[in-house]
Design a protein around this motif. Structure first.
Motif, PDB file in Angstrom:
ATOM      1  N   SER A 197       1.050  -1.101  -0.213  1.00 21.37           N
ATOM      2  CA  SER A 197      -0.061   0.385  -0.258  1.00 21.37           C
ATOM      3  C   SER A 197       1.071   1.295  -0.425  1.00 21.37           C
ATOM      4  O   SER A 197       2.011   0.879   0.265  1.00 21.37           O
ATOM      5  CB  SER A 197      -0.875   0.029   0.812  1.00 21.37           C
ATOM      6  N   GLY A 198       0.503   2.308  -0.607  1.00 20.52           N
ATOM      7  CA  GLY A 198       0.920   3.345  -0.939  1.00 20.52           C
ATOM      8  C   GLY A 198       0.358   4.173  -1.277  1.00 20.52           C
ATOM      9  O   GLY A 198      -1.330   4.120  -1.508  1.00 20.52           O
ATOM     10  N   GLY A 199       1.194   5.416  -1.942  1.00 17.88           N
ATOM     11  CA  GLY A 199       0.418   6.073  -2.634  1.00 17.88           C
ATOM     12  C   GLY A 199       1.577   7.345  -3.530  1.00 17.88           C
ATOM     13  O   GLY A 199       2.389   7.753  -4.146  1.00 17.88           O
ATOM     14  N   ASP A 200       0.705   8.799  -3.090  1.00 21.42           N
ATOM     15  CA  ASP A 200       0.758   9.907  -3.962  1.00 21.42           C
ATOM     16  C   ASP A 200       1.510  10.428  -3.070  1.00 21.42           C
ATOM     17  O   ASP A 200       2.263  11.668  -3.123  1.00 21.42           O
ATOM     18  CB  ASP A 200      -0.452  10.371  -3.854  1.00 21.42           C
ATOM     19  N   SER A 201       2.966   9.333  -3.087  1.00 20.29           N
ATOM     20  CA  SER A 201       3.645  10.526  -1.785  1.00 20.29           C
ATOM     21  C   SER A 201       4.388  11.111  -1.970  1.00 20.29           C
ATOM     22  O   SER A 201       5.206  12.101  -1.856  1.00 20.29           O
ATOM     23  CB  SER A 201       4.253   9.432  -0.632  1.00 20.29           C
ATOM     24  N   VAL A 202       4.979  10.589  -3.455  1.00 15.87           N
ATOM     25  CA  VAL A 202       6.287  10.785  -4.026  1.00 15.87           C
ATOM     26  C   VAL A 202       5.147  12.139  -4.778  1.00 15.87           C
ATOM     27  O   VAL A 202       5.169  12.049  -6.047  1.00 15.87           O
ATOM     28  CB  VAL A 202       6.964   9.495  -5.196  1.00 15.87           C
ATOM     29  N   GLU A 203       6.436  13.480  -4.822  1.00 15.75           N
ATOM     30  CA  GLU A 203       6.580  15.101  -5.494  1.00 15.75           C
ATOM     31  C   GLU A 203       6.692  13.982  -7.231  1.00 15.75           C
ATOM     32  O   GLU A 203       7.665  13.789  -7.433  1.00 15.75           O
ATOM     33  CB  GLU A 203       7.601  15.329  -4.928  1.00 15.75           C
ATOM     34  N   ALA A 204       5.738  14.188  -7.623  1.00 17.83           N
ATOM     35  CA  ALA A 204       6.122  14.049  -9.354  1.00 17.83           C
ATOM     36  C   ALA A 204       6.243  15.193 -10.521  1.00 17.83           C
ATOM     37  O   ALA A 204       4.921  15.281 -10.624  1.00 17.83           O
ATOM     38  CB  ALA A 204       5.532  12.711  -9.772  1.00 17.83           C
ATOM     39  N   VAL A 205       6.707  14.824 -11.322  1.00 18.67           N
ATOM     40  CA  VAL A 205       6.614  15.069 -12.645  1.00 18.67           C
ATOM     41  C   VAL A 205       5.571  15.031 -13.846  1.00 18.67           C
ATOM     42  O   VAL A 205       6.246  13.635 -14.180  1.00 18.67           O
ATOM     43  CB  VAL A 205       7.392  16.425 -13.001  1.00 18.67           C
ATOM     44  N   GLU A 206       4.879  15.509 -14.730  1.00 18.39           N
ATOM     45  CA  GLU A 206       4.130  13.926 -15.587  1.00 18.39           C
ATOM     46  C   GLU A 206       5.174  14.122 -16.878  1.00 18.39           C
ATOM     47  O   GLU A 206       5.956  15.533 -17.097  1.00 18.39           O
ATOM     48  CB  GLU A 206       3.453  15.266 -16.311  1.00 18.39           C
ATOM     49  N   LEU A 207       5.127  13.130 -17.724  1.00 16.32           N
ATOM     50  CA  LEU A 207       6.470  12.956 -18.670  1.00 16.32           C
ATOM     51  C   LEU A 207       5.487  12.677 -19.990  1.00 16.32           C
ATOM     52  O   LEU A 207       3.942  12.456 -20.104  1.00 16.32           O
ATOM     53  CB  LEU A 207       6.445  11.978 -18.340  1.00 16.32           C
ATOM     54  N   ASP A 208       5.867  12.848 -20.881  1.00 19.46           N
ATOM     55  CA  ASP A 208       5.420  12.483 -22.206  1.00 19.46           C
ATOM     56  C   ASP A 208       6.183  11.476 -22.999  1.00 19.46           C
ATOM     57  O   ASP A 208       7.385  11.970 -23.085  1.00 19.46           O
ATOM     58  CB  ASP A 208       5.004  14.184 -23.477  1.00 19.46           C
ATOM     59  N   LEU A 209       5.614  10.760 -23.584  1.00 19.25           N
ATOM     60  CA  LEU A 209       6.288   9.927 -24.484  1.00 19.25           C
ATOM     61  C   LEU A 209       6.683  10.537 -25.718  1.00 19.25           C
ATOM     62  O   LEU A 209       5.592  10.379 -26.223  1.00 19.25           O
ATOM     63  CB  LEU A 209       5.400   8.274 -24.179  1.00 19.25           C
ATOM     64  N   VAL A 210       7.764  10.434 -25.819  1.00 18.66           N
ATOM     65  CA  VAL A 210       8.460  10.566 -26.936  1.00 18.66           C
ATOM     66  C   VAL A 210       8.280  10.066 -28.134  1.00 18.66           C
ATOM     67  O   VAL A 210       7.990   9.924 -29.743  1.00 18.66           O
ATOM     68  CB  VAL A 210       9.827  11.556 -26.753  1.00 18.66           C
ATOM     69  N   GLY A 211       9.084   8.892 -27.935  1.00 19.67           N
ATOM     70  CA  GLY A 211       8.648   7.896 -28.419  1.00 19.67           C
ATOM     71  C   GLY A 211       9.852   6.813 -28.041  1.00 19.67           C
ATOM     72  O   GLY A 211      10.446   6.684 -26.966  1.00 19.67           O
ATOM     73  N   VAL A 212      10.117   5.402 -28.614  1.00 20.39           N
ATOM     74  CA  VAL A 212      10.999   4.080 -28.188  1.00 20.39           C
ATOM     75  C   VAL A 212      11.769   4.153 -30.032  1.00 20.39           C
ATOM     76  O   VAL A 212      11.625   4.099 -30.375  1.00 20.39           O
ATOM     77  CB  VAL A 212      10.179   3.541 -28.688  1.00 20.39           C
ATOM     78  N   VAL A 213      12.901   4.011 -29.538  1.00 20.37           N
ATOM     79  CA  VAL A 213      13.681   4.041 -31.076  1.00 20.37           C
ATOM     80  C   VAL A 213      15.096   3.371 -30.499  1.00 20.37           C
ATOM     81  O   VAL A 213      15.275   2.635 -29.771  1.00 20.37           O
ATOM     82  CB  VAL A 213      14.673   5.114 -31.414  1.00 20.37           C
ATOM     83  N   VAL A 214      15.284   3.019 -31.249  1.00 20.47           N
ATOM     84  CA  VAL A 214      16.724   1.169 -32.074  1.00 20.47           C
ATOM     85  C   VAL A 214      17.726   2.385 -31.520  1.00 20.47           C
ATOM     86  O   VAL A 214      18.350   2.566 -32.782  1.00 20.47           O
ATOM     87  CB  VAL A 214      15.971   0.102 -32.434  1.00 20.47           C
ATOM     88  N   GLU A 215      18.407   1.885 -30.448  1.00 21.71           N
ATOM     89  CA  GLU A 215      19.665   3.150 -30.968  1.00 21.71           C
ATOM     90  C   GLU A 215      21.011   1.733 -31.553  1.00 21.71           C
ATOM     91  O   GLU A 215      21.730   1.105 -31.109  1.00 21.71           O
ATOM     92  CB  GLU A 215      20.739   2.768 -29.059  1.00 21.71           C
ATOM     93  N   SER A 216      22.003   2.682 -32.061  1.00 23.38           N
ATOM     94  CA  SER A 216      23.128   2.009 -32.938  1.00 23.38           C
ATOM     95  C   SER A 216      24.135   2.414 -32.274  1.00 23.38           C
ATOM     96  O   SER A 216      24.222   3.663 -31.882  1.00 23.38           O
ATOM     97  CB  SER A 216      23.132   2.519 -34.449  1.00 23.38           C
ATOM     98  N   PRO A 217      24.892   1.308 -32.685  1.00 19.87           N
ATOM     99  CA  PRO A 217      25.470   0.404 -32.577  1.00 19.87           C
ATOM    100  C   PRO A 217      24.564  -0.696 -31.333  1.00 19.87           C
ATOM    101  O   PRO A 217      24.827  -1.461 -32.729  1.00 19.87           O
ATOM    102  CB  PRO A 217      26.944   0.066 -33.713  1.00 19.87           C
ATOM    103  N   ALA A 218      24.286  -0.786 -31.068  1.00 17.94           N
ATOM    104  CA  ALA A 218      24.232  -1.867 -30.178  1.00 17.94           C
ATOM    105  C   ALA A 218      23.085  -2.297 -29.854  1.00 17.94           C
ATOM    106  O   ALA A 218      22.438  -3.253 -29.789  1.00 17.94           O
ATOM    107  CB  ALA A 218      24.216  -1.060 -28.635  1.00 17.94           C
ATOM    108  N   ASN A 219      21.708  -2.025 -31.449  1.00 21.92           N
ATOM    109  CA  ASN A 219      21.577  -2.161 -31.168  1.00 21.92           C
ATOM    110  C   ASN A 219      19.889  -2.714 -30.773  1.00 21.92           C
ATOM    111  O   ASN A 219      19.665  -3.412 -30.235  1.00 21.92           O
ATOM    112  CB  ASN A 219      21.226  -4.117 -32.388  1.00 21.92           C
ATOM    113  N   VAL A 220      19.730  -1.728 -29.652  1.00 20.20           N
ATOM    114  CA  VAL A 220      19.112  -1.847 -28.031  1.00 20.20           C
ATOM    115  C   VAL A 220      17.930  -0.547 -28.144  1.00 20.20           C
ATOM    116  O   VAL A 220      18.107   0.558 -28.595  1.00 20.20           O
ATOM    117  CB  VAL A 220      19.916  -1.637 -27.265  1.00 20.20           C
TER     118      VAL A 220
END
Length: 171
Positions: free
Chosen positions: A2-25
């Motif tokens: 149990s718990g909840g909103d005790s963490v002070e948080a900032v809202e984020l936008d998902l910019v995207g998911v990309v594959v980084e070269s050369p590691a291909n991750v």
């Protein structure tokens, strides 16, 4: 847990998911919605990257995937995900939690950030990070530089699309 909103948080936008070269991750990029617009970049697994991309591309799988299943289980049990929070980084590993409300009680469920985001995009809930984490590892990125780079790439794509094999034949 149990718990909840005790963490002070900032809202984020998902910019995207990309594959980084050369590691291909795959790397998930999240940006502060307001303020300094710092970026949080997190390496993730291929399966989670695919699950997130699927939603970003508006594609619906014929059967529920794991993250869809989890959202469905919460709903069927009368609970709902309120938001997700990327809470901290320890030993180069990011930690997150699903904040779930059930019968008026808040629960914080530990999970990986990639799973949290995959669930958040399905449940259409806010993605957040603790302010402390953003202060520690958030990177200020020049958005105009990114726009210029994308513009150059777009021009190159247009050029590639416009050429014909005949253009390279000797006359």
């Amino acid at each position: 847990m149990s718990g909840g909103d005790s963490v002070e948080a900032v809202e984020l936008d998902l910019v995207g998911v990309v594959v980084e070269s050369p590691a291909n991750v795959p790397v998930m990029h999240l940006r502060e919605h307001e303020g300094e617009r710092r970026v949080l970049s997190i390496y993730i697994g291929s399966a989670e990257a695919s699950a997130i991309r699927l939603v970003l591309e508006g594609r619906q799988p014929p059967r529920p995937l794991t993250h869809d299943l989890l959202v469905n289980v919460f709903e069927d049990l009368g609970a709902h995900v309120n938001r997700v929070v990327i809470t901290e980084m320890r030993n180069h590993t990011y930690f997150a939690e699903l904040q779930v409300v059930h019968n008026g009680q808040r629960h914080a469920i530990s999970c990986r950030p990639s799973d949290a985001v995959a669930i958040a995009v399905r449940a259409e809930v806010p993605i957040t990070a603790s302010r402390q984490l953003m202060d520690e590892v958030g990177q200020v990125v020049d958005e105009h530089a990114e726009d210029a780079e994308e513009e150059v790439l777009e021009e190159f794509r247009d050029f590639i699309d416009s050429i014909n094999p005949e253009d390279f034949q000797e006359k």
